[in-house]
Design a protein around this motif. Structure first.
Motif, PDB file in Angstrom:
ATOM      1  N   GLY A  82      15.026  50.658 -34.937  1.00 17.41           N
ATOM      2  CA  GLY A  82      13.864  50.849 -34.363  1.00 17.41           C
ATOM      3  C   GLY A  82      12.086  51.257 -34.532  1.00 17.41           C
ATOM      4  N   ARG A  83      11.883  50.613 -35.462  1.00 13.96           N
ATOM      5  CA  ARG A  83      10.575  50.367 -35.313  1.00 13.96           C
ATOM      6  C   ARG A  83      10.273  49.310 -35.862  1.00 13.96           C
ATOM      7  N   MET A  84       9.036  49.008 -36.601  1.00 13.05           N
ATOM      8  CA  MET A  84       7.893  48.418 -36.095  1.00 13.05           C
ATOM      9  C   MET A  84       9.201  47.000 -37.571  1.00 13.05           C
ATOM     10  N   SER A  85       8.342  46.815 -37.800  1.00 11.65           N
ATOM     11  CA  SER A  85       8.680  45.732 -39.075  1.00 11.65           C
ATOM     12  C   SER A  85       7.846  46.379 -40.411  1.00 11.65           C
ATOM     13  N   SER A  86       8.518  46.235 -42.111  1.00 13.03           N
ATOM     14  CA  SER A  86       7.785  46.848 -42.355  1.00 13.03           C
ATOM     15  C   SER A  86       6.546  45.971 -43.292  1.00 13.03           C
ATOM     16  N   GLN A  87       6.648  44.160 -42.387  1.00 15.41           N
ATOM     17  CA  GLN A  87       5.324  43.604 -43.037  1.00 15.41           C
ATOM     18  C   GLN A  87       4.069  43.770 -42.627  1.00 15.41           C
ATOM     19  N   MET A  88       4.759  44.063 -41.173  1.00 12.78           N
ATOM     20  CA  MET A  88       3.653  45.000 -40.533  1.00 12.78           C
ATOM     21  C   MET A  88       2.900  45.882 -40.163  1.00 12.78           C
ATOM     22  N   ALA A  89       3.161  46.604 -40.740  1.00 14.48           N
ATOM     23  CA  ALA A  89       4.057  48.934 -41.215  1.00 14.48           C
ATOM     24  C   ALA A  89       2.797  48.819 -42.170  1.00 14.48           C
ATOM     25  N   SER A  90       2.965  47.323 -43.172  1.00 16.34           N
ATOM     26  CA  SER A  90       2.348  48.160 -44.832  1.00 16.34           C
ATOM     27  C   SER A  90       1.050  47.528 -44.227  1.00 16.34           C
ATOM     28  N   PHE A  91       0.670  45.918 -43.101  1.00 17.86           N
ATOM     29  CA  PHE A  91      -0.559  45.700 -42.987  1.00 17.86           C
ATOM     30  C   PHE A  91      -1.463  46.816 -42.331  1.00 17.86           C
ATOM     31  N   TRP A  92      -1.161  47.481 -41.743  1.00  9.98           N
ATOM     32  CA  TRP A  92      -1.626  48.772 -41.134  1.00  9.98           C
ATOM     33  C   TRP A  92      -1.479  49.612 -41.430  1.00  9.98           C
TER      34      TRP A  92
END
Length: 200
Positions: A82-92
């Protein structure tokens, strides 16, 4: 010429295909487009055990500072519960400096995603991406109902008003359909059209 970035993360290649379709639509509208991916953060052992795709066709983005060079950023991530992946979240999460300096204020933002099942969290995942982009001061462009593929229930397909999407099935065997890819192309074109109106 408006510059558009399609930035994505994909474990199994579905969102890579969607990213290419989005880029195609944006180029058709007259934008200059780059397709880049965020770095993999999962340990090598996890990547191997889960059989993640490793033969990517798009390069990894050089870092968060590169975002400031674009007029529009279209972000794609699979859902992770239910949320964006940790890889994408880590980047932002590394882009606090850009946020503080207002470097993305007024730029165009958009989102796309993939889930294994029809009710696997597509819309809430798109909102998790959109929420981030709004915090950076971006103006959001969704996938409007000018795209006829959003209508109809005769076949399984992705697509929401909040962004293009696809379904992968639990084993990843389903690939994006023409309806899914058509929605991605449409959204890419709409983002580029808005960016061109605002930035030339």
């Amino acid at each position: 010429m408006a510059k558009v970035l399609v930035l994505y993360y994909s474990s199994y290649g579905h969102l890579s295909q969607m990213a290419d379709a989005i880029a195609e639509g944006a180029r058709e509208a007259g934008a200059e487009v780059d397709v880049l991916r965020v770095p993999e953060t999962a340990p090598d052992a996890v990547v191997k055990a889960a059989h993640f795709k490793t033969d990517h066709t798009h390069p990894v983005i050089s870092g968060v500072d590169a975002l400031a060079g674009y007029d529009a950023i279209i972000v794609g991530s699979p859902t992770r519960f239910g949320r964006m992946s940790s890889q994408m979240a880590s980047f932002w999460d590394q882009a606090g400096g850009l946020w503080y300096q207002g470097k993305l204020n007024g730029k165009i933002g958009a989102a796309f995603t993939a889930t294994a099942t029809q009710h696997g969290g597509q819309e809430v995942t798109l909102f998790s991406i959109i929420t981030n982009l709004l915090h950076f001061g971006m103006t959001i462009v969704g996938l409007d109902y000018g795209y006829p593929g959003l209508q109809g229930v005769k076949e399984v397909h992705g697509g929401t008003p909040y962004g293009a999407s696809t379904l992968t099935d639990g084993d990843g065997s389903r690939q994006p359909s023409e309806v899914d890819l058509g929605g991605a192309r449409y959204q890419g074109r709409r983002v580029a059209e808005v960016a061109i109106k605002l930035f030339g």
